[in-house]
Design a protein around this motif. Structure first.
Motif, PDB file in Angstrom:
ATOM      1  N   VAL A  21      42.802  33.698  44.340  1.00 53.93           N
ATOM      2  CA  VAL A  21      42.312  34.327  45.668  1.00 53.93           C
ATOM      3  C   VAL A  21      43.591  34.448  46.708  1.00 53.93           C
ATOM      4  N   GLY A  22      43.664  34.917  47.760  1.00 59.13           N
ATOM      5  CA  GLY A  22      44.897  36.039  48.178  1.00 59.13           C
ATOM      6  C   GLY A  22      46.079  35.818  47.435  1.00 59.13           C
ATOM      7  N   SER A  23      46.112  36.377  46.556  1.00 61.15           N
ATOM      8  CA  SER A  23      47.130  36.904  46.049  1.00 61.15           C
ATOM      9  C   SER A  23      47.444  38.355  46.256  1.00 61.15           C
ATOM     10  N   GLY A  24      46.913  38.960  46.965  1.00 61.43           N
ATOM     11  CA  GLY A  24      46.926  40.553  47.472  1.00 61.43           C
ATOM     12  C   GLY A  24      46.527  41.500  45.733  1.00 61.43           C
ATOM     13  N   LYS A  25      45.215  41.117  45.367  1.00 59.56           N
ATOM     14  CA  LYS A  25      44.872  42.305  44.469  1.00 59.56           C
ATOM     15  C   LYS A  25      44.456  43.439  45.253  1.00 59.56           C
ATOM     16  N   THR A  26      44.177  43.067  46.405  1.00 64.26           N
ATOM     17  CA  THR A  26      43.758  45.137  47.367  1.00 64.26           C
ATOM     18  C   THR A  26      44.645  45.692  47.463  1.00 64.26           C
TER      19      THR A  26
ATOM     20  N   THR B 193      54.702  40.879  46.218  1.00 67.79           N
ATOM     21  CA  THR B 193      55.647  39.673  46.336  1.00 67.79           C
ATOM     22  C   THR B 193      56.431  40.774  44.641  1.00 67.79           C
ATOM     23  N   SER B 194      57.225  40.137  44.604  1.00 70.70           N
ATOM     24  CA  SER B 194      57.577  40.444  42.668  1.00 70.70           C
ATOM     25  C   SER B 194      56.216  40.876  42.164  1.00 70.70           C
ATOM     26  N   ALA B 195      55.912  39.563  42.156  1.00 69.42           N
ATOM     27  CA  ALA B 195      54.378  39.844  40.935  1.00 69.42           C
ATOM     28  C   ALA B 195      53.549  40.417  41.611  1.00 69.42           C
ATOM     29  N   GLN B 196      53.359  41.035  42.225  1.00 71.94           N
ATOM     30  CA  GLN B 196      52.481  42.760  43.025  1.00 71.94           C
ATOM     31  C   GLN B 196      53.471  43.316  42.263  1.00 71.94           C
ATOM     32  N   GLN B 197      54.500  43.703  42.570  1.00 76.16           N
ATOM     33  CA  GLN B 197      55.347  45.026  42.267  1.00 76.16           C
ATOM     34  C   GLN B 197      55.324  44.988  40.698  1.00 76.16           C
TER      35      GLN B 197
ATOM     36  N   ILE C  35      48.687  38.313  39.030  1.00 78.32           N
ATOM     37  CA  ILE C  35      49.561  38.384  40.599  1.00 78.32           C
ATOM     38  C   ILE C  35      49.364  36.722  39.563  1.00 78.32           C
ATOM     39  N   ASP C  36      50.544  36.417  39.813  1.00 82.15           N
ATOM     40  CA  ASP C  36      50.992  34.545  39.414  1.00 82.15           C
ATOM     41  C   ASP C  36      51.703  34.241  39.877  1.00 82.15           C
ATOM     42  N   GLU C  37      51.765  34.237  41.760  1.00 80.45           N
ATOM     43  CA  GLU C  37      52.211  34.701  42.461  1.00 80.45           C
ATOM     44  C   GLU C  37      51.544  34.778  44.107  1.00 80.45           C
ATOM     45  N   LEU C  38      51.979  33.606  45.482  1.00 74.57           N
ATOM     46  CA  LEU C  38      50.979  33.900  46.169  1.00 74.57           C
ATOM     47  C   LEU C  38      52.335  34.747  47.915  1.00 74.57           C
ATOM     48  N   PRO C  39      51.435  35.653  48.619  1.00 71.04           N
ATOM     49  CA  PRO C  39      52.802  36.155  49.283  1.00 71.04           C
ATOM     50  C   PRO C  39      53.568  34.952  50.001  1.00 71.04           C
ATOM     51  N   ALA C  40      54.708  35.099  50.494  1.00 65.85           N
ATOM     52  CA  ALA C  40      55.048  33.734  50.726  1.00 65.85           C
ATOM     53  C   ALA C  40      54.848  33.188  52.585  1.00 65.85           C
ATOM     54  N   GLY C  41      55.551  32.752  52.410  1.00 65.08           N
ATOM     55  CA  GLY C  41      54.982  32.447  54.227  1.00 65.08           C
ATOM     56  C   GLY C  41      53.259  31.425  54.171  1.00 65.08           C
TER      57      GLY C  41
END
Ligand code: ADP
Ligand code: MG
Length: 697
Positions: free
Chosen positions: A303-308, A275-279, A453-459
């Motif tokens: 939770v679930g935002s993709g930190k790993t 996601t753009s937040a992850q980038q 990371i202020d955005e969850l993966p799309a979908g």
């Protein structure tokens, strides 16, 4: 007597009159060791015993001091009342009931005696009554003045009465006035600009407030005397954090300037794009890692935002340069899961990932330690076993701590000490799903740079949360059956707060047996903290691979567990858990792209307060909003999980109430550093006794 001047922070409370060995031990349970501690143990409530109220002016529901003569004393034959007295003054009468009395007290209470009582006035069978008042015999001809100040009520503990605490604080105040030293640590200019009283004035006032002060102001900490103490405490914390940061910045680190080939390879292999937040956060981290001073960055993401995956990409930056990475997690289950995930992602790139947890034993453990010491192991995943003494790294350049709020500050420091050499400090990436409202983050993590990371993966489809009474359990079970038969998986979290772990386990085992019986068409699994690591891993592995439909679990699965096919979660006794904890648990579902449900089961009836709390979860899945509400409803300790870590042990501050002071505290901290550096250590010693590890982090 003592020879003053004597430093009250060094003087044991043992030296106060009336404090023997036993009392000193009870006091230690309240965190009171020195005379200074006695003075910083502030009252949380007050009673007004400064006025004698004529009996005709009593108001039911209010506390009052009354005085009169015992007109009648009787021992009722029936009921709980052991002694019933009628007390009269010139204006009226009141009845006094005692349910238990020592023979000595019993003897004192005779007809014709003059007594003074303090208690709540109630409506009773005979008219106005008091139950069990504090009472005092007034000898004929001996006038006793009423209290001049409000009566403090302290947090007490078993074995120590309010009376004793009051006496002790009185003696401590006396010492202060007789020249006992409690240095003023706020510079005079600061006191002046903020119009604060001195420390001595503040303590005197708070322990023995004058009778004309509004009690409301006192108990809400709104007086300038309270504010002064809070300010000093916040200042001490702030200074400690800034100093910790400075200590880190003064050290050097290995700059990780790799090309990013491995990271690119991983990105190509992932089934999703960042996601753009992850980038954005990845860019921030990469930049930090390329510097020759250690990174100290907190990565927040719901939770679930993709930190790993961010952790894995950061790790590759170090690995590519021939350095080692340690990934520390708070639970065995999470370490095993991360080990699997990292292996899955990194092994194809030729990276050697190993696991070191408390459960890796003997030969296997020796082999892992050997690989770590030789540098063969490039990424090491583990629990706090990672910082045991015999653990050695060869070229550790990056430490990643997941769910960092679960760790104490000193544990962080220990791992940092395992750096590549005496000279180099590893970079540190701390990750947390605990969303911390900005105001708090500023004061709690002044030593860290923050990314979010202020955005969850799309979908992702938002989780639907249902609040359902236990009486409708059958419906919930049918729902699980349907979902699982349709190919989904479910969790059932069994919680028992305030009860022992053993009981929690029992409940889980009972539920496991019951659900196996009720749901014969499903495969039901059980996982809990007391299982052997191997068994735990086998269960989690089976769940991960869809071989278990319904997983009964204790709160061991609270953090990090990631099974995207699980779409239904039932949480038992939800009303007893904190909002943030519920949010964490709920975060185990809604990780894939199917509609997910979280059922909060509660015991009927639900209090209005509990309804409001659970309502918050139903309304939003935004961790930040939940944290803000949680803060309002329960105070900061809950959110930050500090009960586990003790990271935030404020004595007089209530962050929610006092957060408006933070900007002024920040300013003052800068002034102290510039103009009064000699005050920094005394301030830290005074306020951060239990947390002094801060200074080394
Ligand atoms: P958390 O931040 O709670 O630790 P995880 O790192 O476990 O979250 O990620 C949750 C799930 O989302 C994982 O299965 C992960 O592989 C997946 N994921 C991570 N980033 C993305 C993305 N950009 N798009 C889709 N899925 C992602
Ligand atoms: Mg995670």
């Amino acid at each position: 007597m003592y020879k003053f001047p004597v430093d009250l922070s060094q003087l044991s409370c043992h030296t106060l009159p009336g404090v023997g060995k036993q009392t000193a031990q009870y006091l230690s349970r309240l965190g009171i060791y020195s005379v200074q501690d006695v003075l910083f143990h502030l009252p949380f409530r007050y009673q007004d015993r400064t006025r004698l109220i004529p009996l005709c002016q009593l108001i039911p529901g209010e506390y009052a001091v009354v005085e009169g003569v015992l007109a009648a004393v009787s021992m009722p034959k029936r009921g709980k009342t052991k002694l019933l007295c009628e007390l009269c003054d010139d204006s009226g009468r009141i009845f006094i009931r005692f349910f238990y009395l020592s023979p000595f007290q019993r003897k004192l209470l005779r007809e014709g005696m003059r007594i003074r009582c303090f208690s709540e006035v109630r409506y009773g069978y005979h008219g106005l009554e008091m139950f069990h008042p504090d009472f005092q015999i007034i000898k004929p001809g001996k006038e006793i003045p009423v209290d001049e100040s409000l009566t403090p009520i302290y947090h007490a503990t078993e074995g120590i009465s309010q009376h004793v605490l009051r006496k002790i604080s009185g003696h401590a105040l006396a010492m202060l006035h007789q020249g006992g030293i409690l240095p003023e640590l706020l510079p005079p200019t600061l006191l002046q600009t903020l119009s604060f009283p001195t420390l001595q004035e503040a303590l005197q006032f708070i322990h023995r407030p004058a009778r004309n002060i509004a009690i409301e102001q006192l108990i809400t900490g709104q007086t300038v005397f309270h504010k002064r103490l809070v300010f000093e405490e916040l200042l001490a914390h702030r200074l400690a954090l800034l100093q910790a940061k400075q200590t880190v910045q003064q050290q050097s680190a290995i700059p990780l300037l790799s090309q990013g080939n491995l990271a690119a390879a991983l990105l190509k292999q992932l089934p999703f794009v960042l996601t753009s937040a992850q980038q954005r956060v990845l860019a921030e981290i990469k930049n930090d890692l390329s510097l020759s001073s250690p990174m100290l960055r907190l990565l927040q993401g719901d939770v679930g935002s993709g930190k790993t995956v961010i952790a894995a990409l950061a790790a590759l930056q170090a690995v590519e340069q021939g350095c080692q990475v340690a990934v520390m997690v708070p639970t065995e289950i999470l370490s095993e899961q991360h080990y699997r995930v990292f292996q899955h992602w990194l092994q194809p790139l030729g990276v050697n990932v190993v696991i070191l947890s408390g459960n890796v034993k003997t030969t296997a453990r020796r082999a892992v330690l050997q690989e770590m010491a030789s540098g063969e192991a490039q990424v090491v995943v583990g629990t706090h076993a990672l910082f045991q003494q015999e653990v050695e790294f060869c070229r550790l350049a990056l430490v990643i701590i997941d769910e960092q709020h679960r760790f104490g500050v000193h544990q962080r420091a220990l791992l940092r000490d395992k750096g590549a050499s005496q000279l180099d400090c590893p970079h540190q990436l701390l990750m947390t799903a605990t969303p911390i409202p900005r105001t708090l983050a500023m004061s709690l993590y002044a030593d860290l740079d923050c990314s979010a990371i202020d955005e969850l993966p799309a979908g992702r489809i938002p989780i639907t949360t249902l609040v359902i009474p236990q009486s409708r359990r059958d419906e919930v079970i049918s729902r699980i059956r349907e979902a699982c038969l349709a190919g989904r998986q479910a969790y059932w979290v069994c919680t028992l707060i305030d009860e022992s772990e053993a009981l929690q386990l029992q409940a889980a085992e009972k539920l496991f047996a019951a659900l196996q019986r009720i749901l014969p068409e499903l495969t039901v699994g059980l996982v809990h903290g007391r299982m052997k690591a191997k068994d735990k891993e086998a269960v989690m592995h089976a769940f991960q691979h869809g071989k278990i439909h319904l997983l009964i679990a204790t709160t061991v699965i609270e953090v990090g567990v990631d099974v995207s096919n699980a779409s239904l979660m039932v949480i038992e006794n939800a009303e007893r858990l904190g909002l943030s904890q519920l949010h964490q648990l709920r975060g185990r579902v809604g990780r894939g792209n199917v509609e997910s449900y979280c059922v909060l089961l509660y015991q009927h009836p639900l209090s209005a307060f509990a309804q409001e709390r659970l309502g918050v979860l139903r309304e939003t899945t935004d961790g930040f909003k939940i944290a803000e509400r949680d803060l309002e409803l329960r105070g900061p300790g809950e959110i930050l999980g500090t009960r586990q870590t003790g990271e935030l042990a404020f004595r007089v501050t209530n962050l929610l109430r006092d957060k408006d002071m933070l900007p002024a505290v920040q300013q003052a901290a800068n002034v102290i550093i510039r103009d009064h550096p000699e005050l920094i250590l005394p301030l830290m010693l005074r306020w951060l006794r239990g947390v002094l590890q801060y200074g080394q982090v």
